[in-house]
Every structure is written in C-alpha cells, then in structure tokens.
Design a protein around this motif. Structure first.
Motif, PDB file in Angstrom:
ATOM      1  N   UNK A 180       0.859  -1.195   0.000  1.00 18.40           N
ATOM      2  CA  UNK A 180       0.000   0.000   0.000  1.00 18.40           C
ATOM      3  C   UNK A 180       0.895   1.245   0.000  1.00 18.40           C
ATOM      4  N   UNK A 181       2.088   1.145   0.593  1.00 21.53           N
ATOM      5  CA  UNK A 181       3.030   2.278   0.653  1.00 21.53           C
ATOM      6  C   UNK A 181       3.984   2.295  -0.541  1.00 21.53           C
ATOM      7  N   UNK A 182       4.432   1.109  -0.951  1.00 15.20           N
ATOM      8  CA  UNK A 182       5.370   0.986  -2.082  1.00 15.20           C
ATOM      9  C   UNK A 182       4.738   0.003  -3.067  1.00 15.20           C
ATOM     10  N   UNK A 183       3.897   0.504  -3.960  1.00 18.19           N
ATOM     11  CA  UNK A 183       3.092  -0.388  -4.818  1.00 18.19           C
ATOM     12  C   UNK A 183       3.950  -1.276  -5.728  1.00 18.19           C
ATOM     13  N   UNK A 184       3.408  -2.457  -6.041  1.00 19.42           N
ATOM     14  CA  UNK A 184       4.038  -3.344  -7.019  1.00 19.42           C
ATOM     15  C   UNK A 184       4.198  -2.600  -8.334  1.00 19.42           C
ATOM     16  N   UNK A 185       5.328  -2.829  -8.974  1.00 23.57           N
ATOM     17  CA  UNK A 185       5.585  -2.229 -10.283  1.00 23.57           C
ATOM     18  C   UNK A 185       6.407  -3.200 -11.123  1.00 23.57           C
ATOM     19  N   UNK A 186       6.284  -3.052 -12.453  1.00 21.82           N
ATOM     20  CA  UNK A 186       7.075  -3.868 -13.383  1.00 21.82           C
ATOM     21  C   UNK A 186       8.292  -3.046 -13.768  1.00 21.82           C
ATOM     22  N   UNK A 187       9.455  -3.428 -13.227  1.00 19.25           N
ATOM     23  CA  UNK A 187      10.670  -2.644 -13.493  1.00 19.25           C
ATOM     24  C   UNK A 187      11.246  -3.018 -14.854  1.00 19.25           C
ATOM     25  N   UNK A 188      12.097  -2.126 -15.352  1.00 21.61           N
ATOM     26  CA  UNK A 188      12.769  -2.378 -16.626  1.00 21.61           C
ATOM     27  C   UNK A 188      14.197  -2.830 -16.392  1.00 21.61           C
ATOM     28  N   UNK A 189      14.622  -3.830 -17.174  1.00 26.09           N
ATOM     29  CA  UNK A 189      16.011  -4.276 -17.090  1.00 26.09           C
ATOM     30  C   UNK A 189      16.888  -3.232 -17.787  1.00 26.09           C
ATOM     31  N   UNK A 190      18.201  -3.278 -17.528  1.00 27.29           N
ATOM     32  CA  UNK A 190      19.086  -2.300 -18.184  1.00 27.29           C
ATOM     33  C   UNK A 190      19.001  -2.368 -19.704  1.00 27.29           C
ATOM     34  N   UNK A 191      18.644  -3.562 -20.253  1.00 26.61           N
ATOM     35  CA  UNK A 191      18.545  -3.666 -21.716  1.00 26.61           C
ATOM     36  C   UNK A 191      17.193  -3.186 -22.239  1.00 26.61           C
ATOM     37  N   UNK A 192      16.290  -2.760 -21.328  1.00 25.37           N
ATOM     38  CA  UNK A 192      15.043  -2.134 -21.778  1.00 25.37           C
ATOM     39  C   UNK A 192      13.825  -3.046 -21.759  1.00 25.37           C
ATOM     40  N   UNK A 193      14.009  -4.308 -21.311  1.00 22.64           N
ATOM     41  CA  UNK A 193      12.862  -5.214 -21.226  1.00 22.64           C
ATOM     42  C   UNK A 193      12.069  -4.968 -19.940  1.00 22.64           C
ATOM     43  N   UNK A 194      10.753  -4.996 -20.048  1.00 20.90           N
ATOM     44  CA  UNK A 194       9.911  -4.865 -18.864  1.00 20.90           C
ATOM     45  C   UNK A 194       9.755  -6.242 -18.227  1.00 20.90           C
ATOM     46  N   UNK A 195      10.036  -6.359 -16.933  1.00 26.22           N
ATOM     47  CA  UNK A 195       9.959  -7.654 -16.258  1.00 26.22           C
ATOM     48  C   UNK A 195       8.495  -8.114 -16.126  1.00 26.22           C
ATOM     49  N   UNK A 196       8.267  -9.412 -16.292  1.00 30.26           N
ATOM     50  CA  UNK A 196       6.898  -9.937 -16.159  1.00 30.26           C
ATOM     51  C   UNK A 196       6.501 -10.053 -14.691  1.00 30.26           C
ATOM     52  N   UNK A 197       7.486 -10.115 -13.805  1.00 31.42           N
ATOM     53  CA  UNK A 197       7.226 -10.178 -12.369  1.00 31.42           C
ATOM     54  C   UNK A 197       7.076  -8.748 -11.838  1.00 31.42           C
ATOM     55  N   UNK A 198       6.044  -8.511 -11.023  1.00 31.80           N
ATOM     56  CA  UNK A 198       5.871  -7.202 -10.390  1.00 31.80           C
ATOM     57  C   UNK A 198       6.609  -7.221  -9.052  1.00 31.80           C
ATOM     58  N   UNK A 199       7.280  -6.129  -8.702  1.00 32.27           N
ATOM     59  CA  UNK A 199       8.144  -6.111  -7.515  1.00 32.27           C
ATOM     60  C   UNK A 199       7.864  -4.928  -6.604  1.00 32.27           C
ATOM     61  N   UNK A 200       8.151  -5.157  -5.320  1.00 33.22           N
ATOM     62  CA  UNK A 200       8.240  -4.079  -4.349  1.00 33.22           C
ATOM     63  C   UNK A 200       9.334  -4.486  -3.358  1.00 33.22           C
TER      64      UNK A 200
END
Ligand code: MD6
Ligand code: FE
Length: 216
Positions: free
Chosen positions: A45-65
């Motif tokens: 609720x404070x740090x929402x899940x997000x799909x981060x980008x790898x350095x090569x520009x791919x969006x990760x399929x796993x959502x992270x916090x």
C-alpha cells in the motif's frame, strides 16, 4: 502437527538438502503465511508493485516491491540496492516484524545462525510471469545467505550451476516452502519457470515470493 493463527492443524516442516549450501524447508512458513500476506498488503500500500525495466530495456513480467533499509531496483542505469523507492523518493517501508523473524528463524534452521536481513524483495507472479536464470550478486558480502519464501500458487524453481550453461535442477516450490542458500551455492544461477493459471485459497491467482538478503 502444529497450529496456525486460526487453530488449524498444519503438517510439520521437513528439510530437503538440494546441494551443498542449499536447503528447502518444506512448509516452514505455513503457520506465518496469513500474517506474511497481510504484511505484504501493508507494505505494498506504501510501495506499490511495479514492473521494473532491465538495463537492456525489457519490462519484467514479475511485479516487484521492497521493504527494509535497502531495496533492489533495476532501470536503464543498471541493477542496484538503494534506500529510497524510486517511484516515490521516500525510504522503503520498514521491514515487518513477521518478515524479519521468519527470515532469521529460517536462516538458522538452514545452518546460517545470526543472519540479519536489511533488504526484502517482494515478487508477485501472475499467470504467464517467469524469471529467467540469473545470479544474485548485487550484495556486498557473499558469505551472507539468501532466504526465499514461496506463498500462494506453486511454481517450478530452477537451480543451476555457477555458469549459465549448466543444466539446472527443477524443484517444485509450494505455499509455505522456504529455500535457504548460501556458502558454495550462493552464486548459483537460478530462475522460475512460467507460472501456470490456478487459484489458491489465500492468494487467488498469484504467487508471492519474499527474498531476504543482506545487501550492505
Ligand atoms: C522466486 N527467487 O522464487 C525468485 N534468488 O520467485 C529468486 O530469485 C531467488 O528464490 C536467490 C535465492 C533464492 C531465490
Ligand atoms: Fe534470485
């Protein structure tokens, strides 16, 4: 049998040695799972899940916090730990007591007494999400283990070698299972195969993974 918060009877944890330095503590987090899932909701609720980008520009399929003093992030500048959530600029949420306790108890049960975590990465897998083979090597001290907790839908975990091209072992991980690895296993390649659709009574159509590290 042990009991959970609601007095439900739970099967006892068991231990499976995978390879030198890596052990699966089956069901070790079962009794705490309800509390852990509540605390995941509080943190995200404070740090929402997000799909981060790898350095090569791919969006990760796993959502992270993340929570704790340090959080793991990836973006165009690379992989690293930092003490602020880049989405908000604020410090990561504090590590819930339930997380810290479980991490310490599991590490000790896995042979690493005295583990003090300063970083928890929270991964959320929805059907179709996966994590390719990688090494966890952004931490400062590889003598510290990693404790990994699986919640919700089952998945197949891959444990490889010290080189990416070694054929990995496939290990099914279910709700409540905890993997502790360190020592000679600390830098092994590992990943998670694609999550299959399904439903879990506590998490619905998803799997959560908590990985506890000592970043600094
Ligand atoms: C996962 N886990 O289980 C991803 N890393 O969803 C990891 O990448 C991992 O489980 C290091 C040690 C244990 C792990
Ligand atoms: Fe990893």
């Amino acid at each position: 049998m042990t009991q959970d918060l609601f007095g439900e009877l739970l099967p006892e944890p068991t231990r499976e040695n995978l390879m030198e330095g890596a052990v699966v503590l089956r069901r070790f987090a079962l009794a705490a799972a309800g509390q852990l899932l509540n605390d995941i909701q509080q943190v995200t609720a404070q740090a929402p899940f997000r799909h981060m980008k790898t350095p090569s520009g791919h969006t990760m399929s796993v959502a992270m916090s993340c929570c704790g003093e340090q959080g793991w992030v990836t973006d165009s500048r690379g992989y690293r730990y930092q003490s602020e959530d880049p989405a908000s600029g604020h410090p990561w949420p504090a590590m819930p007591e339930s997380f810290r306790n479980l991490a310490g108890e599991a590490a000790a049960a896995g042979g690493f007494a005295g583990f003090e975590t300063d970083a928890c990465l929270i991964n959320r897998y929805q059907p179709g999400a996966k994590m390719g083979l990688h090494q966890d090597k952004d931490e400062q001290d590889f003598s510290q283990p990693i404790v990994s907790v699986s919640l919700g839908l089952p998945v197949v975990f891959q444990f490889g070698g010290l080189k990416r091209n070694e054929r990995p072992l496939r290990v099914p991980l279910a709700h409540g299972d905890v993997v502790v690895w360190g020592g000679p296993a600390r830098l092994r390649y590992h990943g998670v195969l694609t999550l299959k659709a399904g439903g879990h009574p506590l998490t619905g159509a998803c799997r959560y993974n908590l990985t506890f590290r000592r970043a600094r």
